[in-house]
Design a protein around this motif. Structure first.
Motif, PDB file in Angstrom:
ATOM      1  N   ALA A   1      41.510 -41.896  22.586  1.00 52.46           N
ATOM      2  CA  ALA A   1      41.938 -40.563  22.143  1.00 52.46           C
ATOM      3  C   ALA A   1      41.794 -40.374  20.638  1.00 52.46           C
ATOM      4  O   ALA A   1      42.279 -39.372  20.099  1.00 52.46           O
ATOM      5  CB  ALA A   1      43.386 -40.325  22.565  1.00 52.46           C
TER       6      ALA A   1
ATOM      7  N   GLU B   1      51.677 -37.781  23.919  1.00 50.94           N
ATOM      8  CA  GLU B   1      52.088 -38.253  25.238  1.00 50.94           C
ATOM      9  C   GLU B   1      51.698 -39.707  25.502  1.00 50.94           C
ATOM     10  O   GLU B   1      52.234 -40.353  26.413  1.00 50.94           O
ATOM     11  CB  GLU B   1      51.495 -37.349  26.332  1.00 50.94           C
ATOM     12  CG  GLU B   1      49.992 -37.456  26.510  1.00 50.94           C
ATOM     13  CD  GLU B   1      49.213 -36.619  25.484  1.00 50.94           C
ATOM     14  OE1 GLU B   1      47.977 -36.571  25.588  1.00 50.94           O
ATOM     15  OE2 GLU B   1      49.858 -36.017  24.603  1.00 50.94           O
TER      16      GLU B   1
ATOM     17  N   SER C   1      46.808 -36.714  17.845  1.00 48.45           N
ATOM     18  CA  SER C   1      46.650 -35.532  18.696  1.00 48.45           C
ATOM     19  C   SER C   1      47.169 -35.731  20.106  1.00 48.45           C
ATOM     20  O   SER C   1      47.121 -34.807  20.919  1.00 48.45           O
ATOM     21  CB  SER C   1      45.168 -35.143  18.757  1.00 48.45           C
ATOM     22  OG  SER C   1      44.406 -36.204  19.317  1.00 48.45           O
ATOM     23  N   SER C   2      47.631 -36.936  20.436  1.00 55.38           N
ATOM     24  CA  SER C   2      48.062 -37.222  21.812  1.00 55.38           C
ATOM     25  C   SER C   2      49.411 -37.933  21.795  1.00 55.38           C
ATOM     26  O   SER C   2      49.503 -39.145  22.019  1.00 55.38           O
ATOM     27  CB  SER C   2      47.019 -38.082  22.541  1.00 55.38           C
ATOM     28  OG  SER C   2      45.751 -37.460  22.529  1.00 55.38           O
TER      29      SER C   2
END
Length: 442
Positions: free
Chosen positions: A113, A182, A179-180
């Protein structure tokens, strides 16, 4: 090219495959399973071992061996290098287990990612426990850290180890994808640990451990006989004036069962090459690695000088003392002079105390080079192939428990291979026993 040289080429190719696998694991221990790079290295190893095995079994009989000389007493050197080779052989097995367990799916997703390693601040220390163990990072820490994701800073719970106590406001290393959010975050006080999980090279501790084991094994090989001069075993008795000598003529070279008691007074017997002399009942017992037919063709009927360490006074029963047979003043073999209780002990001529034998330090040991024989070596090569196949299953992905069991089995295969070669050599030597020679050595 002779069959022996072809076999050596195949084995060299297998060695290159092992070395390549070790380098790849140290360069990148963490990788998604199956590890196709490591499987390619193992394919080369299997090809080399299988090629050697096919070539070994390709002939109806082993090629004739040859006899040469060595500056060093080569049976001791062989034992040292074989022991070192077994120890070093466990290193690739351990590294394959290390590679199988090092992969972190979480780290792989973060890197995919677009994540990287940055410092983050400790917001709160939930617990910090000092664990008394031999570790460079004795503190087990549970803390909350502030991670600056693109969507805003978040407080994440993290567990990691530390060399020193961690307090609020301290900076630690974190692997995350801005940006991730989660995907979470991986935290450690040592950046190298996260680099390794992210696909970097092995931690310096692992590299140092591999180098340490390799260097210690090489030193052991050298100390155990790597540079022992051909006449070194007689030097101490010579200095003390405990040696005697006698001119002899070699009558025959054969095999006899030799009895020996271990530290628990358990008597075992094993076949050993023996040299007999014209007009005497004594016999010189040699190292089992020496090939009797080749040595017989080289020294039978030759005049020689026998040196031995004098027997202790009033010693009864079977007696064995270190001895050396010197031929043409240049070549020698070491062994143990065996005299039974019924045979008169040799008197010989006392050798004046000196630093070396009268022939000097330039003696060269007679060396019988090994013969590639299917009966001796096929089984050992087969077990090596089994060990490599097991490692292939490890890097293909069998789970943590499966990886541990297979690596343990691979180590067992290495030991069994060595045992099989030794046992086959015992049977080979026993085939030269006279029909009237009992296997109990009595």
């Amino acid at each position: 090219m002779t069959r022996a040289r072809v076999i050596n080429v195949w084995l060299a190719a297998a060695g290159v495959g092992v070395l390549a696998a070790v380098v790849r694991v140290l360069m990148q221990p963490s990788g998604a399973l199956p590890r196709w790079d490591l499987l390619a290295c193992l394919a080369l190893v299997v090809a080399g071992l299988a090629g050697a095995l096919v070539c070994l079994r390709g002939g109806p009989a082993p090629e004739a061996g040859r006899v040469g000389t060595s500056t060093y007493w080569w049976p001791d050197r062989n034992d040292g290098w074989i022991a070192a080779g077994l120890i070093v052989g466990f290193v690739p097995v351990g590294l394959f287990l290390y590679a199988a367990l090092a992969f972190s799916p979480e780290a792989a997703q973060i890197i995919k990612a677009g994540g990287g390693i940055q410092t983050v601040s400790v917001q709160k220390v939930i617990s910090s426990e000092y664990v008394r163990r031999k570790s460079s990072e004795p503190y087990e820490v549970v803390a909350r850290v502030a991670v600056p994701f693109d969507a805003g800073a978040r407080s994440e719970k993290a567990e990691f180890r530390s060399k020193q106590p961690v307090e609020r406001g301290d900076l630690v290393w974190a692997l995350y994808a801005p940006s991730s959010a989660e995907l979470g975050v991986l935290v450690d006080s040592d950046r190298d640990v996260l680099e390794e999980k992210a696909g970097g090279s092995a931690h310096w501790v692992m590299v140092a451990l591999v180098l340490f084991v390799t260097v210690v094994s090489l030193l052991w090989a050298v100390i155990a006989g790597g540079f022992r001069k051909a006449s070194r075993g007689m030097r101490t008795p010579l200095k003390k004036g405990f040696c005697r000598s006698l001119p002899v003529t070699v009558k025959s070279v054969g095999v006899v069962m030799d009895s020996a008691a271990d530290v628990e007074d358990v008597t075992t017997t094993r076949p050993k090459p023996r040299v007999k002399f014209e007009g005497y009942e004594w016999e010189l017992l040699l190292d089992p690695v020496i090939d009797p037919p080749h040595l017989s063709r080289e020294i039978k009927g030759s005049d020689a000088k026998l040196y031995w360490v004098q027997f202790a006074a009033n010693r009864t029963g079977m007696r064995e003392v270190r001895a050396m047979l010197v031929l043409d003043g240049q070549r020698c073999v070491q062994g143990f002079l065996r005299v039974s209780g019924e045979t008169e002990s040799p008197e010989g001529v006392p050798v004046p105390a000196a630093e070396s034998l009268p022939e000097g330090d330039g003696l060269r040991a007679i060396r019988t080079y090994p013969v590639w024989d299917p009966k001796l070596h096929s089984e050992g090569l087969g077990w090596l192939v089994a060990a490599v196949v097991g490692l292939g299953a490890v890097v293909f992905g069998v789970g943590r428990w499966g990886a541990g069991i297979l690596c343990l089995g691979a180590c067992g295969c290495l030991l069994i291979a060595r045992f099989a070669v030794n046992e086959n050599r015992r049977q080979y030597l026993k085939s030269f026993l006279p029909s009237s020679e009992p296997e109990t050595g009595q």
